[in-house]
Scaffold this motif. Structure first.
Motif, short mmCIF file in Angstrom:
data_model
loop_
_atom_site.label_atom_id
_atom_site.label_comp_id
_atom_site.label_asym_id
_atom_site.label_seq_id
_atom_site.Cartn_x
_atom_site.Cartn_y
_atom_site.Cartn_z
N HIS A 178 -7.71 -3.22 -12.89
CA HIS A 178 -7.67 -2.47 -14.15
C HIS A 178 -8.52 -1.21 -14.04
N LEU A 179 -9.73 -1.35 -13.47
CA LEU A 179 -10.62 -0.20 -13.31
C LEU A 179 -10.01 0.85 -12.41
N GLN A 180 -9.48 0.41 -11.27
CA GLN A 180 -8.90 1.36 -10.31
C GLN A 180 -7.71 2.10 -10.91
N ASN A 181 -6.86 1.39 -11.62
CA ASN A 181 -5.69 2.04 -12.21
C ASN A 181 -6.07 2.96 -13.36
N THR A 182 -7.13 2.62 -14.08
CA THR A 182 -7.63 3.53 -15.11
C THR A 182 -8.14 4.82 -14.48
N ARG A 213 0.83 -1.21 0.00
CA ARG A 213 0.00 0.00 0.00
C ARG A 213 0.87 1.26 0.00
N GLN A 214 2.03 1.20 0.68
CA GLN A 214 2.94 2.35 0.66
C GLN A 214 3.51 2.55 -0.74
N LEU A 215 3.88 1.45 -1.39
CA LEU A 215 4.38 1.54 -2.77
C LEU A 215 3.30 2.07 -3.71
N ASP A 216 2.08 1.60 -3.54
CA ASP A 216 0.98 2.07 -4.37
C ASP A 216 0.82 3.58 -4.26
N GLU A 217 0.89 4.05 -3.02
CA GLU A 217 0.73 5.49 -2.78
C GLU A 217 1.83 6.29 -3.46
N GLU A 218 3.05 5.79 -3.38
CA GLU A 218 4.18 6.51 -3.98
C GLU A 218 4.12 6.50 -5.50
N ASN A 219 3.54 5.45 -6.07
CA ASN A 219 3.58 5.28 -7.53
C ASN A 219 2.25 5.54 -8.22
N ASP A 220 1.25 6.05 -7.46
CA ASP A 220 -0.08 6.28 -8.05
C ASP A 220 -0.60 5.01 -8.73
N GLY A 238 0.01 13.40 -0.05
CA GLY A 238 -0.20 12.00 0.34
C GLY A 238 -1.61 11.74 0.84
N ILE A 239 -2.16 12.68 1.63
CA ILE A 239 -3.52 12.54 2.13
C ILE A 239 -4.51 12.54 0.97
N SER A 240 -4.30 13.46 0.02
CA SER A 240 -5.21 13.54 -1.12
C SER A 240 -5.20 12.24 -1.91
N LYS A 241 -4.03 11.61 -2.05
CA LYS A 241 -3.94 10.33 -2.77
C LYS A 241 -4.68 9.22 -2.02
N ARG A 242 -4.47 9.15 -0.70
CA ARG A 242 -5.13 8.10 0.07
C ARG A 242 -6.65 8.26 0.05
N LEU A 243 -7.11 9.51 0.15
CA LEU A 243 -8.54 9.74 0.13
C LEU A 243 -9.12 9.34 -1.23
N ARG A 244 -8.42 9.69 -2.30
CA ARG A 244 -8.90 9.33 -3.65
C ARG A 244 -9.06 7.81 -3.78
N GLN A 245 -8.10 7.07 -3.20
CA GLN A 245 -8.13 5.62 -3.33
C GLN A 245 -9.22 4.98 -2.49
#
Length: 335
Positions: A145-149, A88-95, A228-235
């Motif tokens: 696939h949907l989430q990454n799109t 999850r940390q890697l996901d956050e760093e790499n969008d 970082g917060i904005s990314k986590r909230l989006r996910q």
């Protein structure tokens, strides 16, 4: 015959391109890895990597991300839950979004709740039947696939926002709309639901002592945490939900609710945990933060307040979230 042909028959056209789904199987038991690899190969999954330890899996993910990770829960040195935290940390760093499917014999509620709080997506028995395994992996591939799109689309929209330099409506660093933007979105939802039924849910997420982060770690670290917060909230919100920045260290979320009664603390638990349970990695080091969430539902047919008034109430009530509970339900809007 692959799983989709078996399930739906030849009249249903399978949209999944198995060659494009990247999978990592992680288990210290080599036999288990081989059984899963053969099952996946039988359905034409071609990008399957095998790791006999969590450390090896993390090296693979650093080299190239995966869409789906199937990992054993109980492994030496790094468990499946600890591996999930790293992913999850890697996901956050790499969008990026990785669908995590744990292999486990555990089925008690406490264990499942613990796993979900770490960010695990699904479970399957340690010795799954081939059809069940392939069905779960197929669904996982589609969701990833949907989430990454959606993440790519959000990134593209952020780039567009930066280019347009709409500083009056959008924050240039996060690409998030400001309070004015959120109010417009809330107004649209209320108009829509007044005609079609339902209502809206509002949430305010506030970071405790946000100003002190800049004092202790510097403004650059504070900005990294904001992003970082904005990314986590989006996910952790739905694709059609709207998120914005109300103030420094304060975020707002508005969403359409077909049934306003679904707006309760449990619904927002994942958003709360996404911010509070993991530290934020910055150039100044890993920084823990504490956040509170204030939530409320607005039923359009009964609502007499404007979007501005609703947001005023939500921001006024956020201190109660810190005092009475980390997820605080506002009842004033129900009057």
């Amino acid at each position: 015959m692959d799983w989709c042909t078996w399930k739906y028959g030849s009249v249903w056209k399978d949209p999944m391109n198995y060659q494009n789904v990247s999978i990592i199987v992680v288990d210290d038991a080599r036999l288990s890895c081989e059984v899963i690899r053969r099952a996946l190969a039988s359905t034409n999954y071609q990008d399957v990597r095998i790791a006999n330890s969590a450390e090896t899996a993390l090296k693979m993910l650093h080299e190239r991300p995966a869409d789906v990770v199937l990992a054993d829960w109980m492994m030496p040195e790094i468990t499946g839950l600890e591996l999930t935290d790293h992913i999850r940390q890697l996901d956050e760093e790499n969008d990026h979004y990785t669908y995590i499917l744990l292999l486990t014999a555990k089925d008690d509620i406490d264990s499942l709740e613990e796993a979900f709080s770490h960010g695990v997506d699904d479970f399957i028995n340690k010795s799954p039947e081939s059809k069940e395994l392939l069905a779960r992996v197929y669904a996982a591939g589609r969701i990833a696939h949907l989430q990454n799109t959606l993440l790519q689309t959000a990134s593209h929209l952020t780039t567009i926002n930066h280019k347009l330099e709409q500083q009056n409506s959008f924050d240039i660093h996060t690409g998030l709309g400001n309070r004015c933007y959120l109010e417009k979105q809330l107004e649209n939802i209320l108009k829509h639901t007044l005609a079609r039924g339902g209502g809206a849910s509002c949430a305010v997420v506030k970071i405790a002592d946000f100003g002190k982060i800049a004092d202790e770690y510097g403004e650059a670290a504070q900005e990294e945490i904001t992003i970082g917060i904005s990314k986590r909230l989006r996910q952790n919100i739905r694709p059609l939900d709207t998120m914005g920045m109300l103030d420094s260290g304060e975020f707002g979320i508005v969403m359409h609710q077909p049934d306003p009664s679904n707006c309760h603390a449990v619904s927002f638990k994942r958003i709360f945990q996404a911010i509070n349970l993991r530290t934020f990695k910055t150039k100044a080091g890993n920084i823990p933060i504490s956040a509170a969430v204030c939530i409320s539902s607005v039923e359009s047919a009964k609502n007499k307040r404007s979007a501005t008034e609703i947001m005023d109430v939500m921001q006024k009530e956020i201190p109660n979230a810190f005092e009475y509970g980390n997820i605080y339900e506002v009842t004033e809007l129900e009057d």
